[in-house]
Write a protein that holds these residues in place. Structure first.
Motif, short mmCIF file in Angstrom:
data_model
loop_
_atom_site.label_atom_id
_atom_site.label_comp_id
_atom_site.label_asym_id
_atom_site.label_seq_id
_atom_site.Cartn_x
_atom_site.Cartn_y
_atom_site.Cartn_z
N TRP A 81 23.62 -15.07 6.52
CA TRP A 81 22.97 -14.10 7.39
C TRP A 81 22.87 -14.57 8.83
O TRP A 81 22.77 -15.77 9.10
CB TRP A 81 21.56 -13.78 6.84
CG TRP A 81 21.67 -13.27 5.45
CD1 TRP A 81 21.50 -13.99 4.30
CD2 TRP A 81 22.06 -11.96 5.04
NE1 TRP A 81 21.74 -13.20 3.21
CE2 TRP A 81 22.08 -11.96 3.63
CE3 TRP A 81 22.36 -10.78 5.72
CZ2 TRP A 81 22.41 -10.81 2.88
CZ3 TRP A 81 22.70 -9.65 4.99
CH2 TRP A 81 22.71 -9.67 3.59
N ASP A 82 22.86 -13.59 9.71
CA ASP A 82 22.73 -13.84 11.14
C ASP A 82 21.25 -14.09 11.44
O ASP A 82 20.55 -13.24 11.98
CB ASP A 82 23.26 -12.60 11.88
CG ASP A 82 23.12 -12.73 13.38
OD1 ASP A 82 22.81 -13.83 13.87
OD2 ASP A 82 23.30 -11.71 14.07
N ARG A 83 20.79 -15.25 11.03
CA ARG A 83 19.37 -15.57 11.17
C ARG A 83 19.20 -17.01 11.66
O ARG A 83 20.00 -17.88 11.33
CB ARG A 83 18.66 -15.44 9.82
CG ARG A 83 18.46 -14.02 9.36
CD ARG A 83 17.31 -13.36 10.11
NE ARG A 83 16.97 -12.07 9.53
CZ ARG A 83 17.58 -10.93 9.82
NH1 ARG A 83 18.57 -10.91 10.68
NH2 ARG A 83 17.20 -9.79 9.27
N CYS A 118 27.60 -12.41 4.79
CA CYS A 118 27.34 -10.97 4.68
C CYS A 118 27.38 -10.35 6.07
O CYS A 118 28.10 -9.41 6.32
CB CYS A 118 25.98 -10.72 4.03
SG CYS A 118 25.90 -11.33 2.35
N ASP A 119 26.60 -10.89 7.00
CA ASP A 119 26.68 -10.44 8.39
C ASP A 119 27.96 -10.98 9.00
O ASP A 119 28.66 -11.79 8.39
CB ASP A 119 25.47 -11.00 9.19
CG ASP A 119 24.22 -10.16 8.99
OD1 ASP A 119 24.35 -8.94 8.77
OD2 ASP A 119 23.11 -10.73 9.05
N ASN A 120 28.24 -10.53 10.21
CA ASN A 120 29.41 -11.02 10.94
C ASN A 120 29.47 -12.54 10.89
O ASN A 120 28.52 -13.22 11.28
CB ASN A 120 29.33 -10.52 12.38
CG ASN A 120 30.42 -11.10 13.25
OD1 ASN A 120 30.28 -12.18 13.78
ND2 ASN A 120 31.49 -10.38 13.38
N TRP A 121 30.60 -13.06 10.44
CA TRP A 121 30.67 -14.49 10.08
C TRP A 121 30.44 -15.42 11.27
O TRP A 121 29.79 -16.45 11.13
CB TRP A 121 31.98 -14.80 9.38
CG TRP A 121 33.20 -14.84 10.24
CD1 TRP A 121 33.90 -13.75 10.64
CD2 TRP A 121 33.82 -15.97 10.81
NE1 TRP A 121 34.94 -14.15 11.43
CE2 TRP A 121 34.93 -15.51 11.55
CE3 TRP A 121 33.59 -17.35 10.75
CZ2 TRP A 121 35.79 -16.36 12.23
CZ3 TRP A 121 34.44 -18.20 11.44
CH2 TRP A 121 35.53 -17.71 12.17
N GLN A 122 30.95 -15.03 12.42
CA GLN A 122 30.79 -15.94 13.55
C GLN A 122 29.33 -16.03 13.98
O GLN A 122 28.82 -17.09 14.32
CB GLN A 122 31.63 -15.48 14.73
CG GLN A 122 33.06 -15.95 14.62
CD GLN A 122 33.93 -15.25 15.62
OE1 GLN A 122 34.20 -14.07 15.50
NE2 GLN A 122 34.36 -15.99 16.62
N ARG A 123 28.66 -14.88 13.95
CA ARG A 123 27.25 -14.87 14.29
C ARG A 123 26.45 -15.69 13.28
O ARG A 123 25.50 -16.39 13.63
CB ARG A 123 26.71 -13.44 14.39
CG ARG A 123 27.35 -12.63 15.50
CD ARG A 123 26.67 -11.28 15.62
NE ARG A 123 25.28 -11.43 15.99
CZ ARG A 123 24.80 -11.15 17.19
NH1 ARG A 123 25.59 -10.70 18.13
NH2 ARG A 123 23.52 -11.31 17.45
N PRO A 242 17.62 -11.11 0.16
CA PRO A 242 18.02 -12.42 0.68
C PRO A 242 18.07 -12.53 2.20
O PRO A 242 18.32 -13.60 2.72
CB PRO A 242 19.45 -12.57 0.13
CG PRO A 242 19.96 -11.16 0.12
CD PRO A 242 18.78 -10.29 -0.21
N GLN A 243 17.85 -11.39 2.89
CA GLN A 243 18.03 -11.41 4.34
C GLN A 243 16.73 -11.74 5.07
O GLN A 243 16.71 -12.51 6.02
CB GLN A 243 18.55 -10.04 4.79
CG GLN A 243 18.90 -9.99 6.25
CD GLN A 243 19.53 -8.67 6.66
OE1 GLN A 243 19.93 -8.51 7.79
NE2 GLN A 243 19.63 -7.70 5.76
#
Lengths: 310, 533
Positions: A81-83, A118-123, A242-243
């Protein structure tokens, strides 16, 4: 048996005997009547992530027991996740970094880190702090954003999932370490070591449409098992997983569990989780399904657990 | 004998300084360039008109009034692109020393101004389709994003494959899911038109079809600095005429059509006798008889222009005033024009990007340059074909085929050249509802297969889609949607495994709504002392 082989075996056996004898003597000398057995699982509580990792590995007999010189190693954290790290959606970057260093110190030829996010992989790679931490420690951070990075393998023991496309780094690896973070999960109920396997496969949609819980158990039967499962429970996400939405979903319980036994490690993690939020083991059906696939036992009494407080 | 002339060199340098960053920005699929590059695009005239950016329009007006159509040779990427095509076409033609021979042609003023009038009139009545079809900027954007970008990605993938062999992942494989047929066709047609017209007649596009060219020509014929021929020195060798891409120099009567001149200064460089100059020479300064020869170029044909006056100065002022007055009117009219359009409400509307505010507003403002499509890190924006009607053709829409709009991202708004996508902050984006998730239990895995899934809720950043107990006595959970929390990001739809019709789908908001950010829950101080097992 050839003569040469006979001599070799004899020498080896002799050496082994001598060593054992030394060990026994040492134990007798220190007046320690109980010869410490290496535990099946170690749980550490109350320290910083890196220190707890040190302690756990020490108790398990050192990283050298799991990672050998010249091996290609994969460490598979959760980077879904982008977290930011504080929100406990991804594995603690400091922990990933420390483990990479240990593997390299143990003589690993290379250590690769990836996750199918799940989110944009680079982020995800960037904002989780894992890409930077891993590179700093000397690992190869590999993308997993494209199907071409995945290779089909068969899962002969799978009930529903008979084949899957698994990341090539893992297919080629000599050893891998599964490094999840402990979280609540809307679908699988618990996201820990078994659920972390979903990040090694390309087509997650198949899991969701074909009995998620069974597929999770099935993928864990893939022949190349992790040499260790290290659960990051420093911060856990106890709700909205999970986010997660905010810091209110996070509990800092400063723990770490490590074991080669995936069912045991997840059962123990669930026990830990239950102290924060009630979650019935019956709901986490991938645990039971994994048990029936002979991945381990949910009965923790059967195994030797070492609990350490720091 | 011949004085050194730096004008052409300066023009080429400036053109490169504008063009290269713009080109790279349009193929920058890895988003390596700073977002600030997009401020170069603020100078583009059609986006500025649609965006109602009066300051920029005023600046452009002054620029063209003082210097002529520098815009067409420096700022406009399509103009520079045509110069590049021209240049490439010349390669290998050694006999002509790498340059082409043009000849003076009469202006196609009827076509030019009738078309321009039509475009303007349609735009005032709210139909900007023709304007966008011919807008040089967005056509260049469509070429770059739909044709050049895939080429760059293709090369990247080859290189990435090679680097991967040595465990280097600085470059990585990228699939272009957002290269749609519509985009390819749009870009392909534009590219073909530019190539064919440039090869045949130089800057013919700019001087017949281009609405910006036509608009600027109305002012440039009065520009203060202009190209003119020195009668004393000229030997009528025609080198300047042959070098003029705009076919605007007529050596026969030593006249130059300043409405078509794009200030490329090739003629100045070509002249061996130093008899053609770019100098301060206002129309109203009636010092030579040249002006009379230049003046009678048809300028009566545009509907935007006032009645013809024999007095050049008065005519000049009137034209200027009309143009100045018309431009904002076009954008203002475009804003409030629905009554002209007829309400052919389609059953399905596109989901427009957060910050587009409403479908109607977005239709009026977006030029379809596809810069947002290029830069969207989630690749959730797709160039549209005709599925939402002609009025939405080639504009970007959000489709949650296998990705969704990242909750923490405002890139599309950051790069949009004219605030067709406009977000004031990340919080603005997080509280914008572009659509609402609609859940169909009868298709859901949990209902049909009686197994756990929850992928939709897993991907929901606000937990507008959350899992609740399916049935008493079961451990299964099903998604429940809270519309007042849903932002329409499509996380749920993108991951839903049900086919052919997914069990959770975003229904677009024709007018975007505001939602509250999820309430901040209290952070509990949770102490755990025991292992719990």
């Amino acid at each position: 048996m050839k003569r040469r082989d006979f001599i070799k075996t004899g020498v080896a056996a002799g050496a082994a005997l001598t060593l054992n004898f030394d060990g026994l003597q040492a134990a007798l000398k220190s007046n320690n009547m109980v010869v410490e057995q290496v535990p099946d699982m170690v749980a550490v509580m109350g320290g910083e992530p890196e220190a707890m990792l040190d302690k756990a590995l020490e108790e398990l007999g050192g990283i050298g027991k799991f990672i050998k010189k010249g091996q290609k190693v994969v460490i598979k954290p959760n980077i879904g996740w982008d977290r930011k790290p504080e929100l406990a959606a991804n594995t603690n970057p400091g922990l990933v970094k420390a483990l990479i260093k240990k593997c390299l110190d143990a003589g690993a030829e290379k250590v690769t880190v990836f996750d199918q996010t799940c989110d944009n992989w680079q982020r995800c790679y960037d904002n989780s702090g894992i890409a930077a931490a891993a590179k700093e420690a000397g690992a190869i951070v590999m993308p997993a954003n494209e199907e071409k990075y995945f290779r089909e393998v068969t899962i002969p023991n799978g009930v529903i999932l008979k084949k899957a496309k698994i990341h090539e780094a893992l297919v080629e690896a000599d050893a891998w370490i599964n490094m999840p973070i402990l979280k609540n999960h809307g679908g699988a109920k618990l996201s820990c070591a078994m659920k972390n396997y979903m990040g090694i496969v390309w087509d997650r949609r198949f899991f969701h449409s074909n009995d998620l819980q069974q597929c999770i158990a099935d993928i864990c039967t893939w022949e190349k098992k992790p040499v260790l499962n290290i659960v990051d429970a420093y911060r856990i996400m106890h709700q909205n997983g999970p986010q997660g939405k905010s810091a209110a979903d996070v509990a800092t319980i400063k723990s770490l569990i490590a074991s080669p036994n995936i069912i045991a490690v997840d059962t123990a993690a669930l026990g830990m989780f239950n102290q924060v939020k009630k979650l019935d083991i019956a709901a986490v059906t991938h645990l039971g399904k994994g048990e029936s696939l002979n991945l381990g036992s949910t009965d923790l009494k059967k195994i030797n657990i070492k609990r350490v407080r720091m | 004998m011949k004085q050194a002339n730096y004008l052409k060199g300066l023009r080429v340098l400036l053109a490169i300084l504008f063009f290269i960053p713009i080109l790279f920005f349009f193929v920058d699929f890895r988003v390596l360039m700073p977002v600030s590059v997009h401020s170069l695009l603020h100078l583009q005239i059609v986006p500025a008109i649609l965006g109602g950016m009066l300051g920029i329009l005023l600046l452009q007006f002054i620029l063209v009034l003082v210097f002529g159509r520098i815009y067409c040779s420096v700022i406009c990427p399509a103009g520079v692109f045509q110069d590049i095509i021209n240049r490439l076409f010349c390669i290998g033609k050694k006999k002509k020393k790498g340059s082409r021979r043009f000849a003076y042609r009469k202006p196609m003023n009827y076509l030019r101004y009738i078309l321009f009038g039509l475009i303007a009139a349609l735009a005032v009545f709210g139909f900007i389709e023709l304007l966008l079809a011919l807008d040089p900027y967005s056509n260049f954007g469509r070429i770059a994003s739909n044709l050049f970008r895939p080429t760059v990605v293709w090369i990247n993938n080859i290189l990435a494959g090679l680097l991967a062999k040595v465990d280097n992942y600085t470059l990585f494989h990228v699939s272009l899911t957002t290269a749609t047929t519509a985009g390819l066709i749009g870009g392909g047609i534009a590219l073909a038109v530019f190539i064919v017209m440039t090869i045949m007649r130089g800057r013919l596009f700019c001087n017949t079809l281009c609405p910006v060219g036509a608009l600027l020509s109305l002012v440039s014929r009065y520009s203060l600095f202009r190209i003119s021929i020195d009668r004393e020195k000229c030997i009528s060798c025609k080198l300047c005429e042959q070098s003029c891409k705009a076919e605007a120099i007529n050596v026969k009567d030593l006249s130059i059509d300043n409405s078509r001149c794009v200030d490329c200064f090739n003629c100045v460089s070509s002249c061996k006798k130093d008899s053609i100059h770019y100098r301060f020479k206002p129309v109203f300064k009636k010092e030579t008889e040249d002006i009379k020869k230049e003046a009678p170029i048809a300028d009566t044909l545009t509907p935007n222009k006032p009645a013809v006056s024999s007095n050049t100065r008065r005519r000049f002022l009137a034209t200027g005033a009309t143009i100045a007055a018309t431009l904002p009117a076009v954008s203002a009219a475009a804003r409030s024009r629905n009554r002209f359009r007829g309400s052919k409400e389609k059953d399905v509307n596109p989901v427009t990007p957060p910050g587009s505010i409403s479908l109607e507003r977005f239709k009026d403002k977006c030029t379809g340059c596809h810069l947002c499509v290029v830069h969207c890190p989630s690749q959730v924006l797709y160039p549209t074909g005709l599925q939402f009607g002609l009025g939405y053709a080639l504009k970007p829409h959000m489709a949650y085929i296998d990705s969704y709009c990242n909750y923490e991202c405002t890139v599309c708004a950051d790069v949009c050249p004219n605030q067709a996508i406009k977000l004031t902050s990340l919080d603005d984006k997080k509280t914008t509802q572009v659509g609402i998730a609609e859940f169909f239990l009868e298709r859901c895995i949990v209902e049909t297969e009686n197994t756990d899934c929850g992928a939709c809720s897993e991907h929901c950043p606000t937990q507008a889609v959350h899992m609740e107990l399916y049935k008493e006595g079961s451990t299964l959970t099903v998604p429940v949607v809270e519309p007042e929390l849903c932002v329409g990001c499509g996380g749920c739809e993108s991951i839903c495994p049900v086919r052919p019709d997914r069990a959770i789908i975003i229904k677009s908001n024709v007018v975007h709504q505001r939602v509250e950010k999820p309430a901040e829950e209290e952070v509990l101080d949770i102490e755990v002392d025991d292992f719990g097992f």
